[in-house]
Design a protein around this motif. Sequence first.
Motif, short mmCIF file in Angstrom:
data_model
loop_
_atom_site.label_atom_id
_atom_site.label_comp_id
_atom_site.label_asym_id
_atom_site.label_seq_id
_atom_site.Cartn_x
_atom_site.Cartn_y
_atom_site.Cartn_z
N UNK A 13 0.83 -1.20 0.00
CA UNK A 13 0.00 0.00 0.00
C UNK A 13 0.87 1.25 0.00
N UNK A 14 0.53 2.21 -0.86
CA UNK A 14 1.33 3.41 -1.00
C UNK A 14 2.37 3.33 -2.09
N UNK A 15 2.56 2.15 -2.64
CA UNK A 15 3.57 1.95 -3.66
C UNK A 15 3.09 2.32 -5.05
N UNK A 79 -0.18 2.90 -18.00
CA UNK A 79 -0.93 3.39 -16.84
C UNK A 79 0.03 3.44 -15.66
N UNK A 80 0.36 4.65 -15.25
CA UNK A 80 1.23 4.85 -14.10
C UNK A 80 0.34 4.95 -12.87
N UNK A 81 0.56 4.08 -11.91
CA UNK A 81 -0.28 4.01 -10.73
C UNK A 81 0.56 4.33 -9.50
N UNK A 82 0.20 5.40 -8.81
CA UNK A 82 0.89 5.83 -7.60
C UNK A 82 -0.07 5.75 -6.41
N UNK A 83 0.50 5.80 -5.23
CA UNK A 83 -0.29 5.78 -3.99
C UNK A 83 -1.32 4.67 -4.02
N UNK A 84 -0.87 3.50 -4.38
CA UNK A 84 -1.79 2.38 -4.53
C UNK A 84 -2.41 1.98 -3.20
N UNK A 85 -3.67 1.54 -3.29
CA UNK A 85 -4.44 1.14 -2.13
C UNK A 85 -4.87 -0.31 -2.30
N UNK A 86 -5.16 -1.00 -1.21
CA UNK A 86 -5.64 -2.39 -1.34
C UNK A 86 -6.86 -2.51 -2.25
N UNK A 87 -7.71 -1.51 -2.27
CA UNK A 87 -8.89 -1.57 -3.12
C UNK A 87 -8.58 -1.42 -4.61
N UNK A 88 -7.32 -1.14 -4.95
CA UNK A 88 -6.90 -1.13 -6.35
C UNK A 88 -6.57 -2.53 -6.84
N UNK A 89 -6.56 -3.50 -5.95
CA UNK A 89 -6.27 -4.88 -6.33
C UNK A 89 -7.30 -5.38 -7.32
N UNK A 90 -6.82 -5.83 -8.47
CA UNK A 90 -7.72 -6.28 -9.54
C UNK A 90 -6.91 -6.81 -10.71
N UNK A 112 -3.61 -8.17 -16.67
CA UNK A 112 -2.42 -8.27 -15.84
C UNK A 112 -2.84 -7.99 -14.39
N UNK A 113 -2.40 -8.84 -13.48
CA UNK A 113 -2.88 -8.80 -12.09
C UNK A 113 -2.07 -7.81 -11.25
N UNK A 114 -2.79 -6.94 -10.59
CA UNK A 114 -2.21 -6.00 -9.63
C UNK A 114 -2.73 -6.36 -8.25
N UNK A 115 -1.82 -6.62 -7.33
CA UNK A 115 -2.19 -6.95 -5.96
C UNK A 115 -1.52 -5.94 -5.02
N UNK A 116 -2.32 -5.26 -4.23
CA UNK A 116 -1.81 -4.27 -3.30
C UNK A 116 -2.05 -4.78 -1.88
N UNK A 117 -0.97 -4.99 -1.16
CA UNK A 117 -1.09 -5.50 0.21
C UNK A 117 -1.16 -4.34 1.20
N UNK A 118 -1.88 -4.58 2.28
CA UNK A 118 -2.05 -3.52 3.28
C UNK A 118 -0.95 -3.57 4.33
#
Length: 118
Positions: A13-15, A79-90, A112-118
């Motif tokens: 998270x935050x990455x 797609x540049x993704x910053x400040x990632x949150x667990x709810x962005x997991x998809x 492509x799978x994105x997993x954001x851990x808390x």
Amino acid sequence: VQLQASGGGLVQSGGSLKLSCAASGSSFALNAMSWYRQAPGKQRELVATITSEGTALYVDSVKGRFTISRDNAKALVSLHMNSLKPEDTALYYCNTGRLSASGYRDYWGQGTLVTVSS
């Protein structure tokens, strides 16, 4: 049209992560490109779109955190993704469409799978 997405992974998270989608076929520069995502148990949702002129549109939940861009010379959308949150997991999909005499058709990358851990 073929779309090949890449760049997913596991991040805290935050990455940050950068997704890329390489397109083959004709008329890349003339068509809008989009990123969608689908979380487990949820419907697929539109995340971001970039028009052929370079105008970017975002779903409210990612505004200020995600940036969509395109390189027409390389037929690439990112797609540049910053400040990632667990709810962005998809599972993230790139998308485009083509209009022909037989109608409009959507084209999808493989996801492509994105997993954001808390």
